[in-house]
Design a protein around this motif. Structure first.
Motif, PDB file in Angstrom:
ATOM      1  N   LYS A   1       0.834  -1.211   0.000  1.00 42.39           N
ATOM      2  CA  LYS A   1       0.000   0.000   0.000  1.00 42.39           C
ATOM      3  C   LYS A   1       0.864   1.254   0.000  1.00 42.39           C
ATOM      4  O   LYS A   1       0.592   2.232  -0.716  1.00 42.39           O
ATOM      5  CB  LYS A   1      -0.917   0.002   1.225  1.00 42.39           C
ATOM      6  N   TRP A   2       1.934   1.252   0.758  1.00 47.93           N
ATOM      7  CA  TRP A   2       2.813   2.419   0.820  1.00 47.93           C
ATOM      8  C   TRP A   2       3.656   2.574  -0.453  1.00 47.93           C
ATOM      9  O   TRP A   2       4.111   3.671  -0.757  1.00 47.93           O
ATOM     10  CB  TRP A   2       3.714   2.338   2.050  1.00 47.93           C
ATOM     11  N   ILE A   3       3.833   1.492  -1.198  1.00 52.42           N
ATOM     12  CA  ILE A   3       4.502   1.634  -2.497  1.00 52.42           C
ATOM     13  C   ILE A   3       3.661   2.518  -3.419  1.00 52.42           C
ATOM     14  O   ILE A   3       4.170   3.443  -4.064  1.00 52.42           O
ATOM     15  CB  ILE A   3       4.742   0.244  -3.131  1.00 52.42           C
ATOM     16  N   GLY A   4       2.356   2.263  -3.490  1.00 52.12           N
ATOM     17  CA  GLY A   4       1.480   3.111  -4.297  1.00 52.12           C
ATOM     18  C   GLY A   4       1.452   4.536  -3.806  1.00 52.12           C
ATOM     19  O   GLY A   4       1.488   5.491  -4.600  1.00 52.12           O
ATOM     20  N   THR A   5       1.399   4.715  -2.479  1.00 58.14           N
ATOM     21  CA  THR A   5       1.403   6.074  -1.923  1.00 58.14           C
ATOM     22  C   THR A   5       2.700   6.799  -2.253  1.00 58.14           C
ATOM     23  O   THR A   5       2.694   7.991  -2.601  1.00 58.14           O
ATOM     24  CB  THR A   5       1.205   6.007  -0.396  1.00 58.14           C
ATOM     25  N   SER A   6       3.823   6.101  -2.172  1.00 56.32           N
ATOM     26  CA  SER A   6       5.115   6.730  -2.442  1.00 56.32           C
ATOM     27  C   SER A   6       5.220   7.164  -3.904  1.00 56.32           C
ATOM     28  O   SER A   6       5.724   8.256  -4.206  1.00 56.32           O
ATOM     29  CB  SER A   6       6.250   5.769  -2.100  1.00 56.32           C
ATOM     30  N   LEU A   7       4.745   6.327  -4.813  1.00 60.34           N
ATOM     31  CA  LEU A   7       4.774   6.700  -6.231  1.00 60.34           C
ATOM     32  C   LEU A   7       3.937   7.954  -6.489  1.00 60.34           C
ATOM     33  O   LEU A   7       4.335   8.851  -7.247  1.00 60.34           O
ATOM     34  CB  LEU A   7       4.276   5.536  -7.082  1.00 60.34           C
ATOM     35  N   GLU A   8       2.773   8.042  -5.870  1.00 61.81           N
ATOM     36  CA  GLU A   8       1.925   9.220  -6.039  1.00 61.81           C
ATOM     37  C   GLU A   8       2.584  10.469  -5.448  1.00 61.81           C
ATOM     38  O   GLU A   8       2.557  11.548  -6.055  1.00 61.81           O
ATOM     39  CB  GLU A   8       0.567   8.980  -5.371  1.00 61.81           C
ATOM     40  N   GLU A   9       3.197  10.324  -4.271  1.00 63.75           N
ATOM     41  CA  GLU A   9       3.811  11.475  -3.624  1.00 63.75           C
ATOM     42  C   GLU A   9       5.031  11.969  -4.417  1.00 63.75           C
ATOM     43  O   GLU A   9       5.258  13.174  -4.529  1.00 63.75           O
ATOM     44  CB  GLU A   9       4.224  11.116  -2.193  1.00 63.75           C
ATOM     45  N   ILE A  10       5.816  11.053  -4.967  1.00 61.64           N
ATOM     46  CA  ILE A  10       6.984  11.466  -5.745  1.00 61.64           C
ATOM     47  C   ILE A  10       6.545  12.254  -6.976  1.00 61.64           C
ATOM     48  O   ILE A  10       7.142  13.283  -7.327  1.00 61.64           O
ATOM     49  CB  ILE A  10       7.818  10.231  -6.145  1.00 61.64           C
ATOM     50  N   GLU A  11       5.499  11.795  -7.635  1.00 67.17           N
ATOM     51  CA  GLU A  11       4.993  12.521  -8.813  1.00 67.17           C
ATOM     52  C   GLU A  11       4.517  13.919  -8.427  1.00 67.17           C
ATOM     53  O   GLU A  11       4.792  14.901  -9.125  1.00 67.17           O
ATOM     54  CB  GLU A  11       3.857  11.723  -9.448  1.00 67.17           C
ATOM     55  N   SER A  12       3.812  14.020  -7.310  1.00 66.76           N
ATOM     56  CA  SER A  12       3.350  15.328  -6.849  1.00 66.76           C
ATOM     57  C   SER A  12       4.515  16.233  -6.460  1.00 66.76           C
ATOM     58  O   SER A  12       4.516  17.433  -6.744  1.00 66.76           O
ATOM     59  CB  SER A  12       2.399  15.140  -5.660  1.00 66.76           C
ATOM     60  N   ILE A  13       5.520  15.662  -5.801  1.00 64.05           N
ATOM     61  CA  ILE A  13       6.693  16.437  -5.398  1.00 64.05           C
ATOM     62  C   ILE A  13       7.423  16.981  -6.621  1.00 64.05           C
ATOM     63  O   ILE A  13       7.841  18.148  -6.649  1.00 64.05           O
ATOM     64  CB  ILE A  13       7.624  15.566  -4.536  1.00 64.05           C
ATOM     65  N   GLU A  14       7.585  16.154  -7.654  1.00 64.63           N
ATOM     66  CA  GLU A  14       8.272  16.591  -8.869  1.00 64.63           C
ATOM     67  C   GLU A  14       7.558  17.778  -9.503  1.00 64.63           C
ATOM     68  O   GLU A  14       8.184  18.735  -9.960  1.00 64.63           O
ATOM     69  CB  GLU A  14       8.372  15.432  -9.867  1.00 64.63           C
ATOM     70  N   GLN A  15       6.235  17.732  -9.546  1.00 66.97           N
ATOM     71  CA  GLN A  15       5.469  18.833 -10.135  1.00 66.97           C
ATOM     72  C   GLN A  15       5.645  20.116  -9.318  1.00 66.97           C
ATOM     73  O   GLN A  15       5.797  21.207  -9.883  1.00 66.97           O
ATOM     74  CB  GLN A  15       3.994  18.450 -10.223  1.00 66.97           C
ATOM     75  N   GLU A  16       5.608  20.003  -8.004  1.00 64.41           N
ATOM     76  CA  GLU A  16       5.764  21.198  -7.173  1.00 64.41           C
ATOM     77  C   GLU A  16       7.185  21.750  -7.256  1.00 64.41           C
ATOM     78  O   GLU A  16       7.387  22.975  -7.232  1.00 64.41           O
ATOM     79  CB  GLU A  16       5.392  20.878  -5.727  1.00 64.41           C
ATOM     80  N   LEU A  17       8.177  20.887  -7.356  1.00 63.78           N
ATOM     81  CA  LEU A  17       9.559  21.354  -7.462  1.00 63.78           C
ATOM     82  C   LEU A  17       9.782  22.132  -8.757  1.00 63.78           C
ATOM     83  O   LEU A  17      10.549  23.101  -8.780  1.00 63.78           O
ATOM     84  CB  LEU A  17      10.519  20.165  -7.392  1.00 63.78           C
ATOM     85  N   VAL A  18       9.142  21.720  -9.837  1.00 63.83           N
ATOM     86  CA  VAL A  18       9.258  22.465 -11.093  1.00 63.83           C
ATOM     87  C   VAL A  18       8.748  23.893 -10.915  1.00 63.83           C
ATOM     88  O   VAL A  18       9.356  24.869 -11.376  1.00 63.83           O
ATOM     89  CB  VAL A  18       8.481  21.737 -12.211  1.00 63.83           C
ATOM     90  N   ILE A  19       7.645  24.031 -10.213  1.00 64.97           N
ATOM     91  CA  ILE A  19       7.085  25.371  -9.970  1.00 64.97           C
ATOM     92  C   ILE A  19       8.024  26.195  -9.094  1.00 64.97           C
ATOM     93  O   ILE A  19       8.275  27.377  -9.367  1.00 64.97           O
ATOM     94  CB  ILE A  19       5.690  25.245  -9.320  1.00 64.97           C
ATOM     95  N   LEU A  20       8.554  25.587  -8.040  1.00 66.04           N
ATOM     96  CA  LEU A  20       9.445  26.322  -7.135  1.00 66.04           C
ATOM     97  C   LEU A  20      10.737  26.722  -7.843  1.00 66.04           C
ATOM     98  O   LEU A  20      11.250  27.832  -7.629  1.00 66.04           O
ATOM     99  CB  LEU A  20       9.759  25.470  -5.908  1.00 66.04           C
ATOM    100  N   ARG A  21      11.272  25.845  -8.691  1.00 68.36           N
ATOM    101  CA  ARG A  21      12.491  26.211  -9.427  1.00 68.36           C
ATOM    102  C   ARG A  21      12.240  27.372 -10.374  1.00 68.36           C
ATOM    103  O   ARG A  21      13.071  28.285 -10.502  1.00 68.36           O
ATOM    104  CB  ARG A  21      13.006  24.992 -10.196  1.00 68.36           C
ATOM    105  N   SER A  22      11.112  27.360 -11.039  1.00 62.98           N
ATOM    106  CA  SER A  22      10.779  28.469 -11.936  1.00 62.98           C
ATOM    107  C   SER A  22      10.627  29.772 -11.168  1.00 62.98           C
ATOM    108  O   SER A  22      11.083  30.834 -11.609  1.00 62.98           O
ATOM    109  CB  SER A  22       9.487  28.148 -12.700  1.00 62.98           C
TER     110      SER A  22
END
Length: 351
Positions: free
Chosen positions: A202-223
């Motif tokens: 269950k936490w494998i699925g949660t981790s994959l979702e969180e990593i995808e969300s983190i990547e999207q937010e990091l792109v915004i913060l870098r910009s």
């Protein structure tokens, strides 16, 4: 190693249990804001307990890249969740000045958890190419135009998300049915082992979702950071300053335009009486035609004026009177149109 784990097990198990309990409390919390002091205190306590437990696991060397899943004791499987719980609690912090640091730290926790699960064959998943890990590096992909979306990748990502959601619901239902027997101690070793493996999946699925969300937010913060650090110099030819536009109104005729002007709101710049008084002081108006009682008399005709001159003067006076009468008719017509819309009147049998 297992003896050492047994010796340190109770303390280690207590730290993990404390971190899990605080995480569960935060998930069902009714606090209106995640920045509430009570919420952040639980986040701090949970991170402290899980970090201490992680240090103990590293010291005991409970997990190794050279062993199989069957070699791990059933009671030790639950300690594989430590990196995932650390990542989830790290994201609960609300210090905006350190948001990028928290995102990167949480991503590293999730990646460490996924690497551990992959080493033991607990899941088959593919990390996105944007993650900073050896799994994400993979084979170099051919460059493509960023303006053209990769429809195949989008479809695969959407299908994977739907599949993960279904699996997550199934895992949650299984865990809910097994939790009471595991927590009460009535479950046998096989049930305990299955319960912990289901939690990890269950936490494998949660981790994959969180990593995808983190990547999207990091792109915004870098910009955003790049825009703040960019020099404030000129970015091309400056456009000439343009005078602000003033609102205006359309008048019905020249006389109204002279009275009301071209500004807004339509407040008269000079009333008719003021205009008469001004013209009277200038000696332009007289009693004949325009002047009111008390106005200075019009200059008399010179004694030496000829009949032709008198006739011309009389003709000009009549033209002025005719103009005044025509102007009055036009004003009356305009006033009538203001109160009578077009088509007003008897429209019987006219459709």
């Amino acid at each position: 190693v297992m003896a050492e784990a047994g010796a340190g097990g109770p303390r280690l198990a207590e730290l993990l249990a404390l971190g899990q309990r605080l995480w569960d409390d935060l998930e069902v919390s009714t606090e209106p804001s995640s920045g509430a002091p009570a919420v952040q205190e639980k986040v701090r306590q949970g991170l402290d307990a899980l970090q201490r437990a992680t240090a103990m696991v590293a010291q005991l060397e409970l997990f190794s890249e050279n062993e199989e899943l069957e070699e791990i004791a059933s009671a030790d499987l639950k300690f594989m969740l430590l990196p995932a719980l650390l990542g989830a609690l790290t994201l609960k912090q609300v210090d905006l000045s350190r948001r990028r640091e928290h995102l990167e730290t949480a991503r590293e926790h999730f990646l460490r958890f996924l690497r551990l699960c992959r080493n033991y064959g607990l899941g088959s998943f593919q990390l996105s190419p944007g993650t900073s890990s050896e799994e994400g590096a993979g084979s170099p992909s051919a460059p493509r135009d960023p303006a053209q979306p990769n429809l195949v990748a989008m479809a695969m990502s959407r299908t994977a998300k739907i599949e993960r959601y279904k699996q997550k619901k199934e895992l949650e239902n299984k865990l809910a049915s097994m939790s009471s027997s595991v927590e009460s101690g009535t479950a046998d070793e096989d049930q305990i082992r299955e319960f912990y493996i289901l939690q990890i999946q269950k936490w494998i699925g949660t981790s994959l979702e969180e990593i995808e969300s983190i990547e999207q937010e990091l792109v915004i913060l870098r910009s955003r950071d790049a825009a703040r650090q960019a020099p404030a110099g000129p970015r091309g030819p400056s456009r000439p300053a343009r005078a602000p536009l003033k609102p205006f109104i359309l008048t019905r005729d020249a006389a109204q335009a002279r009275v009301f002007g071209a500004g807004y709101p339509a407040v008269p710049s000079m009333t008719v009486n003021d205009w008469y008084e001004q013209r009277q002081r200038q000696g332009v108006l007289c009693q004949r035609g325009f002047g009111e009682p008390g106005s200075p008399p019009c200059p008399s005709t010179p004694a030496g004026a000829s009949d032709e001159e008198l006739q011309k003067q009389q003709q000009e006076t009549e033209e002025e009177e005719d103009d005044e009468e025509a102007l009055q008719k036009a004003r009356d017509w305009d006033d009538w149109k203001d109160t009578h819309p077009r088509g007003y009147g008897n429209r019987h049998n006219m459709g």
